[in-house]
Motif scaffolding. Structure first.
Motif, PDB file in Angstrom:
ATOM      1  N   ALA A  23       0.846  -1.196   0.000  1.00 63.59           N
ATOM      2  CA  ALA A  23       0.000   0.000   0.000  1.00 63.59           C
ATOM      3  C   ALA A  23       0.877   1.241   0.000  1.00 63.59           C
ATOM      4  O   ALA A  23       2.059   1.194   0.351  1.00 63.59           O
ATOM      5  CB  ALA A  23      -0.913  -0.006   1.219  1.00 63.59           C
ATOM      6  N   CYS A  24       0.300   2.351  -0.361  1.00 59.55           N
ATOM      7  CA  CYS A  24       1.007   3.631  -0.353  1.00 59.55           C
ATOM      8  C   CYS A  24       1.358   3.988   1.093  1.00 59.55           C
ATOM      9  O   CYS A  24       0.582   3.771   2.012  1.00 59.55           O
ATOM     10  CB  CYS A  24       0.122   4.712  -0.974  1.00 59.55           C
ATOM     11  SG  CYS A  24       0.919   6.330  -1.040  1.00 59.55           S
ATOM     12  N   PHE A  28      -3.874   7.503   5.149  1.00 62.48           N
ATOM     13  CA  PHE A  28      -5.200   7.797   4.612  1.00 62.48           C
ATOM     14  C   PHE A  28      -5.228   7.856   3.086  1.00 62.48           C
ATOM     15  O   PHE A  28      -6.099   8.485   2.507  1.00 62.48           O
ATOM     16  CB  PHE A  28      -5.771   9.106   5.204  1.00 62.48           C
ATOM     17  CG  PHE A  28      -5.763   9.121   6.696  1.00 62.48           C
ATOM     18  CD1 PHE A  28      -6.589   8.270   7.421  1.00 62.48           C
ATOM     19  CD2 PHE A  28      -4.920   9.969   7.390  1.00 62.48           C
ATOM     20  CE1 PHE A  28      -6.571   8.273   8.806  1.00 62.48           C
ATOM     21  CE2 PHE A  28      -4.887   9.983   8.768  1.00 62.48           C
ATOM     22  CZ  PHE A  28      -5.726   9.124   9.486  1.00 62.48           C
ATOM     23  N   CYS A  29      -4.257   7.222   2.433  1.00 61.99           N
ATOM     24  CA  CYS A  29      -4.280   7.150   0.966  1.00 61.99           C
ATOM     25  C   CYS A  29      -5.226   6.033   0.552  1.00 61.99           C
ATOM     26  O   CYS A  29      -5.287   4.969   1.196  1.00 61.99           O
ATOM     27  CB  CYS A  29      -2.884   6.887   0.417  1.00 61.99           C
ATOM     28  SG  CYS A  29      -2.845   6.789  -1.382  1.00 61.99           S
ATOM     29  N   ASN A  30      -5.969   6.247  -0.512  1.00 69.16           N
ATOM     30  CA  ASN A  30      -6.947   5.261  -0.973  1.00 69.16           C
ATOM     31  C   ASN A  30      -6.318   4.121  -1.755  1.00 69.16           C
ATOM     32  O   ASN A  30      -6.962   3.105  -1.966  1.00 69.16           O
ATOM     33  CB  ASN A  30      -8.014   5.948  -1.830  1.00 69.16           C
ATOM     34  CG  ASN A  30      -8.842   6.916  -1.016  1.00 69.16           C
ATOM     35  OD1 ASN A  30      -8.995   6.735   0.196  1.00 69.16           O
ATOM     36  ND2 ASN A  30      -9.359   7.941  -1.657  1.00 69.16           N
ATOM     37  N   VAL A  31      -5.073   4.265  -2.192  1.00 72.30           N
ATOM     38  CA  VAL A  31      -4.421   3.211  -2.981  1.00 72.30           C
ATOM     39  C   VAL A  31      -3.895   2.153  -2.022  1.00 72.30           C
ATOM     40  O   VAL A  31      -2.937   2.371  -1.286  1.00 72.30           O
ATOM     41  CB  VAL A  31      -3.281   3.792  -3.847  1.00 72.30           C
ATOM     42  CG1 VAL A  31      -2.593   2.692  -4.630  1.00 72.30           C
ATOM     43  CG2 VAL A  31      -3.809   4.858  -4.777  1.00 72.30           C
ATOM     44  N   LYS A  32      -4.537   1.005  -2.020  1.00 70.14           N
ATOM     45  CA  LYS A  32      -4.154  -0.069  -1.097  1.00 70.14           C
ATOM     46  C   LYS A  32      -3.318  -1.147  -1.780  1.00 70.14           C
ATOM     47  O   LYS A  32      -2.743  -1.997  -1.120  1.00 70.14           O
ATOM     48  CB  LYS A  32      -5.403  -0.712  -0.490  1.00 70.14           C
ATOM     49  CG  LYS A  32      -6.269   0.265   0.283  1.00 70.14           C
ATOM     50  CD  LYS A  32      -5.519   0.850   1.452  1.00 70.14           C
ATOM     51  CE  LYS A  32      -6.391   1.849   2.201  1.00 70.14           C
ATOM     52  NZ  LYS A  32      -5.630   2.705   3.081  1.00 70.14           N
ATOM     53  N   CYS A  47       2.231   5.949  -4.134  1.00 70.57           N
ATOM     54  CA  CYS A  47       1.399   5.950  -5.337  1.00 70.57           C
ATOM     55  C   CYS A  47       1.828   7.090  -6.263  1.00 70.57           C
ATOM     56  O   CYS A  47       2.525   8.024  -5.855  1.00 70.57           O
ATOM     57  CB  CYS A  47      -0.077   6.063  -4.968  1.00 70.57           C
ATOM     58  SG  CYS A  47      -0.536   7.632  -4.247  1.00 70.57           S
ATOM     59  N   HIS A  50       0.879  10.757  -5.168  1.00 63.78           N
ATOM     60  CA  HIS A  50       1.703  11.356  -4.117  1.00 63.78           C
ATOM     61  C   HIS A  50       3.151  11.543  -4.568  1.00 63.78           C
ATOM     62  O   HIS A  50       3.863  12.407  -4.047  1.00 63.78           O
ATOM     63  CB  HIS A  50       1.652  10.509  -2.843  1.00 63.78           C
ATOM     64  CG  HIS A  50       0.326  10.589  -2.163  1.00 63.78           C
ATOM     65  ND1 HIS A  50      -0.436   9.478  -1.913  1.00 63.78           N
ATOM     66  CD2 HIS A  50      -0.383  11.652  -1.705  1.00 63.78           C
ATOM     67  CE1 HIS A  50      -1.549   9.854  -1.311  1.00 63.78           C
ATOM     68  NE2 HIS A  50      -1.543  11.168  -1.171  1.00 63.78           N
TER      69      HIS A  50
END
Length: 157
Positions: A23-24, A28-32, A47, A50
Motif C-alpha cells: 500500500a502507499c 489515509f491514501c486510498n491506494v491499497k 502511489c 503522491h
C-alpha cells in the motif's frame, strides 16, 4: 548416534507464501495495492499521485517525496517545485565539482608533460617572442669593453 530419517510427519509442506499487497506509505491514501503501478512506485511504496504531488499533508505538516533520497521530507527542505531536496542537490554539486577539478588537473598534468616535448622550432619562436618583448621593455645591458666589473655593476644599478 542415530540418523534422523525423514518421514512424512517430519517434512514441511511447502506453502507458497503470498505477500500482502503493498500500500502507499502516505496515511489515509486510498491506494491499497501498488501492484498495477510502475516498478518505481512499487519499490518505494508510494502511489503515482503522491509521487508527483507538490505537497502532502501528514499530521498537519506539508511534506514532499524526494526522488533522490526516496523519502518524505518537510516542504521547507525543497527549492520551489523541485522534487529533490537541497541536501541531495548539494551532494551532487560537490561530486560534480570534484570530477571537474580532477579533469582539469589531469589536463594540466598532460599539458606540462607536453611542454617538455616541444619541438626546437616552437622553442625558437618562443625565445624570439621573449627577446622582442624584452627589447620593448628596456634596452639591453652590455658589459664595457675593458671588462671592469665595478663600472658594470654601476650600470646595473
Amino acid at each position: 548416534m542415530e540418523k534422523a530419517s525423514l518421514t512424512s510427519e517430519n517434512t514441511r509442506t511447502s506453502k507458497k507464501r503470498t505477500k500482502p499487497p503493498r500500500a502507499c506509505r502516505i496515511p489515509f491514501c486510498n491506494v491499497k495495492d501498488l501492484e498495477n503501478t510502475s516498478r518505481y512506485c512499487n519499490r518505494h511504496r508510494i502511489c503515482d499521485a503522491h509521487l508527483k504531488a507538490l505537497s502532502v499533508d501528514i499530521d498537519g505538516k506539508p511534506y514532499r517525496f524526494c526522488q533522490k533520497c526516496s523519502r518524505l521530507h518537510e516542504l521547507r527542505l525543497f527549492d520551489f517545485n523541485k522534487h529533490s531536496c537541497r541536501s541531495s542537490l548539494e551532494l551532487r554539486k560537490v561530486r560534480h565539482r570534484s570530477k571537474q577539478q580532477m579533469k582539469e588537473q589531469m589536463n594540466n598534468d598532460e599539458s606540462t608533460s607536453m611542454q617538455g616535448s616541444l619541438t626546437t622550432d616552437t622553442k625558437m619562436v618562443a625565445q624570439q617572442q621573449l627577446e622582442h618583448y624584452l627589447s620593448l621593455c628596456a634596452p639591453p645591458l652590455q658589459a664595457p669593453a675593458d671588462d671592469s666589473r665595478s663600472d658594470f655593476r654601476m650600470q646595473l644599478i
